[in-house]
Design a protein around this motif. Structure first.
Motif, short mmCIF file in Angstrom:
data_model
loop_
_atom_site.label_atom_id
_atom_site.label_comp_id
_atom_site.label_asym_id
_atom_site.label_seq_id
_atom_site.Cartn_x
_atom_site.Cartn_y
_atom_site.Cartn_z
N ILE A 144 32.84 39.00 43.94
CA ILE A 144 31.44 39.66 43.67
C ILE A 144 30.65 39.83 44.97
O ILE A 144 30.44 38.85 45.74
CB ILE A 144 30.99 38.90 42.59
CG1 ILE A 144 31.96 38.63 41.40
CG2 ILE A 144 29.63 39.58 42.27
CD1 ILE A 144 31.11 37.85 40.25
N TYR A 201 32.41 43.96 41.78
CA TYR A 201 31.00 43.84 41.09
C TYR A 201 29.86 43.54 42.16
O TYR A 201 30.45 43.19 43.20
CB TYR A 201 31.18 42.82 40.04
CG TYR A 201 32.11 43.22 38.67
CD1 TYR A 201 31.62 43.86 37.68
CD2 TYR A 201 33.55 42.58 38.88
CE1 TYR A 201 32.69 43.94 36.77
CE2 TYR A 201 34.12 42.97 37.90
CZ TYR A 201 33.66 43.53 36.70
OH TYR A 201 34.77 44.00 35.60
N THR A 207 23.75 50.88 44.36
CA THR A 207 23.96 51.10 43.10
C THR A 207 23.60 52.33 42.39
O THR A 207 23.30 52.53 41.33
CB THR A 207 23.02 49.98 42.35
OG1 THR A 207 21.49 50.31 42.82
CG2 THR A 207 23.33 48.68 42.81
N LEU A 265 24.15 43.24 36.56
CA LEU A 265 25.72 43.27 37.28
C LEU A 265 26.21 44.55 36.79
O LEU A 265 26.04 45.36 35.95
CB LEU A 265 26.53 42.10 36.33
CG LEU A 265 28.16 42.47 36.64
CD1 LEU A 265 28.23 41.52 37.89
CD2 LEU A 265 28.82 41.56 35.43
N TYR A 266 26.60 45.09 38.03
CA TYR A 266 27.18 46.44 38.34
C TYR A 266 28.65 46.51 38.39
O TYR A 266 29.14 45.45 39.32
CB TYR A 266 26.34 47.26 39.24
CG TYR A 266 25.13 47.42 39.05
CD1 TYR A 266 24.51 48.74 38.30
CD2 TYR A 266 24.18 46.65 39.50
CE1 TYR A 266 23.27 48.84 38.19
CE2 TYR A 266 22.69 46.77 39.22
CZ TYR A 266 22.27 47.84 38.63
OH TYR A 266 20.98 47.85 38.43
N ARG A 267 29.55 47.28 38.01
CA ARG A 267 30.76 47.48 38.41
C ARG A 267 30.79 48.57 39.40
O ARG A 267 30.37 49.62 39.32
CB ARG A 267 31.73 47.99 37.08
CG ARG A 267 33.17 47.79 37.43
CD ARG A 267 34.02 48.10 36.52
NE ARG A 267 35.74 48.18 36.84
CZ ARG A 267 36.31 46.88 37.28
NH1 ARG A 267 35.61 45.92 36.68
NH2 ARG A 267 37.60 47.38 37.49
N VAL A 276 34.96 38.69 33.37
CA VAL A 276 35.65 38.85 34.66
C VAL A 276 36.45 37.63 35.02
O VAL A 276 36.14 36.39 34.69
CB VAL A 276 34.38 38.79 35.61
CG1 VAL A 276 34.94 39.10 36.88
CG2 VAL A 276 33.39 40.27 35.22
#
Length: 558
Positions: free
Chosen positions: A430, A468, A492, A511-513, A424
């Motif tokens: 974020i 993110y 999420t 960690l999610y996109r 990233v």
């Protein structure tokens, strides 16, 4: 007539033959000096805390804040963060941390800096073990002092507290140093040399404790005032001198704050701190709204903290045994012990109760037990053998748990940072969901490289280009997040993490996109009308391209 002269009687006596002590039996040595026991306990304490110190406990929010404060103190002036001057706690530890930074050098990021400060705390824990040995040996015996030092060295609760960059470890070093001198002033027999100078030195040490954590006034100044009123401990004039120096130490700090024009900010911060201490405001700890129950936490920690709980259960016994003794030194320690009990008791009843507060009772209680619990006589070898066996079992329990758990990695934020730096770009936006009224640990750990904020709505994410979201799931599940569990689950839902790590501190750190937060209709609806897809639309990878989902550890979708 001649008078005969007689020789004058000599007043000298024949020289005495020097007394030669009888030789020791062959193979027998003298007693081991106390300093050897203290050094051994200190060395064991430091080594047990340094092993895997960067991986055995994940980043705690206070650690990141205190590290930033130490760095600002190294630059000069009063400690501050990017939010302004910091007066919630006194600056004592932060200047110690600043000196450590000058000694070992600065670090590239806050997590590396925290690991450096953990080494400093491990050394302070070693000093604590040595002071325990000296204090107990001065009151009772060298053997009892060694036992106290060893129990402290292997106790898992103490290891946990000393592993983190918290204020209690340094506070207890100064407290024990002050009481070590006061105990020497309270012992029966001829007074020590220069008692007033010793009383002043004790006051300076106790003053440093209060300048490290205001809370320490309850186990320093409060018992000294009680000693003045009751006439317990050292002579009243020496107790009064120690008390005056302790109070004066904090007064100098207060005068400096006022002299530089920061008294209003200081007053506001201290008023907020007092409200938290008294429990008027419950923002943190086990009494905070939504926090997990204390009983459940105690049960969860039982396998590792069995010995800790056992020693704390003996707190009333230790106090009773101290109060039975009439000697001034035992009366002084009884006041020390009682003040620690009352302080934690109030926190349990209605004040702000945090885990680290227990440390300020555990150590005084260990001193009380070490100087009072009777041991079998040498003339009863069978009972003495049983007591030694019980001590070995007491030390072996936490040692076995330590050996089993110490190598389990719990460094999620360090791994997350490494992943972000690789995948990233710096400066990316974020979204964070932890932190209640203030910033959470995610923000403090990463805000030197990334833009972070509580951007949970599509409009906020679009405005800040946040692609993110970082979720420490245990924080959210326990009610310590700025977003509720339901809100984070909706955010999420349908997403698969690109990074996960499972550890003891934060459970699953993920960690999610996030899908594109463009204004207007949802992009999935535009692509496929009526589609139930809720995750991001990702281009198909080209030949030889890496898959977009890279999981460090765990790979447990949430």
């Amino acid at each position: 007539m001649t008078v005969p002269r007689t020789a004058r009687a000599s007043t000298r006596t024949a020289p005495e033959t020097p007394t030669v002590p009888p030789p020791r039996p062959h193979g027998r040595r003298g007693p081991v000096p106390t300093v050897v026991y203290a050094a051994g306990a200190a060395l064991l304490t430091v080594v047990l805390r340094l092993v895997q110190i960067g991986r055995a406990g994940d980043l705690f929010i206070d650690e990141a804040i205190y590290r930033r404060l130490g760095e600002s103190a190294a630059a000069g002036g009063f400690p501050r963060t990017d939010e302004g001057l910091f007066f919630l706690h006194p600056p004592g530890y932060f200047y110690v941390e600043a000196g450590w930074t000058k000694l070992v050098g600065e670090h590239a990021d806050v997590i590396s800096g925290v690991h450096s400060s953990r080494v400093l705390n491990a050394l302070l824990a070693g000093a604590t073990a040595a002071l325990l040995v000296f204090l107990v040996a001065r009151v009772r015996s060298r053997g009892a002092g060694l036992v106290a030092g060893l129990v402290f060295a292997v106790d898992l609760f103490c290891i946990r507290q000393n592993d983190r960059v918290l204020l209690e470890t340094a506070t207890m070093v100064w407290v024990l140093a002050g009481y070590l001198i006061l105990v020497g002033l309270a012992r029966s027999g001829p007074p020590p040399a220069r008692p007033r100078a010793r009383a002043v030195l004790a006051g300076l040490f106790l003053g440093f404790a209060v300048l490290t954590k205001d809370h320490a006034v309850l186990i320093t100044v409060l018992p000294l005032l009680a000693a003045l009123a009751l006439g317990w401990g050292p002579p009243r004039r020496l107790v009064a001198l120690t008390t005056a120096v302790t109070v004066l130490s904090y007064g100098v700090y207060l005068a400096l704050v006022a002299g530089f024009g920061h008294f209003d900010a200081f007053w506001d911060a201290k008023a907020a701190g007092v409200r938290r201490l008294l429990g008027v405001v419950q923002e943190t700890g086990f009494h905070a709204e939504g926090a997990p129950p204390l009983a459940g936490r105690l049960v969860d920690e039982l396998p590792g903290y069995t010995v800790t709980y056992l020693l704390l259960a003996l707190t009333p016994v230790a106090l009773f045994l101290l109060l039975r003794r009439k000697e001034p030194v035992y009366r002084l320690l009884a006041l020390f012990h009682t003040s620690a009990i009352l302080t934690l008791g109030y926190a349990l009843a209605g004040g702000t109760l945090e885990e680290q507060a227990l440390y300020l009772l555990f150590v005084p209680n260990l001193v009380a037990l070490a100087v009072t619990v009777p041991m079998p006589s040498r003339h009863r070898p069978a009972l003495r053998l049983v007591a030694c066996g019980a001590l070995v079992a007491l030390l072996a329990g936490p040692a076995a748990v330590y050996a089993q758990d110490r190598w389990a990695p719990d460094d999620g934020f360090q791994r997350l940072r490494a992943y972000l730096l690789t995948h990233v770009p710096a400066g990316s936006g974020i979204t964070t969901v932890d932190g209640q009224r203030t910033r959470g640990v995610t923000n403090w750990a990463l805000n030197d490289t990334y833009r972070l904020g509580h951007w949970v709505t599509p409009g906020a994410r679009a405005a800040n280009d946040a692609a993110y979201v970082i979720v420490p799931w245990r924080v959210i599940e326990q009610g310590y997040g700025r977003s509720s569990l339901a809100e984070v689950e909706r955010l999420t839902d349908g997403l698969r993490p690109v990074f996960t790590f499972d550890g003891d501190t934060y459970g699953t750190l993920a960690l999610y996109r996030l899908p594109s937060a463009l204004p207007g209709p949802d992009v999935t609806e535009l692509a496929v009308p009526g589609s139930a897809v809720t995750g991001p639309l990702l281009p198909a990878p080209g030949p030889g391209a890496a898959t977009p989902r890279q999981v460090e550890v765990g790979d447990a979708p949430r």
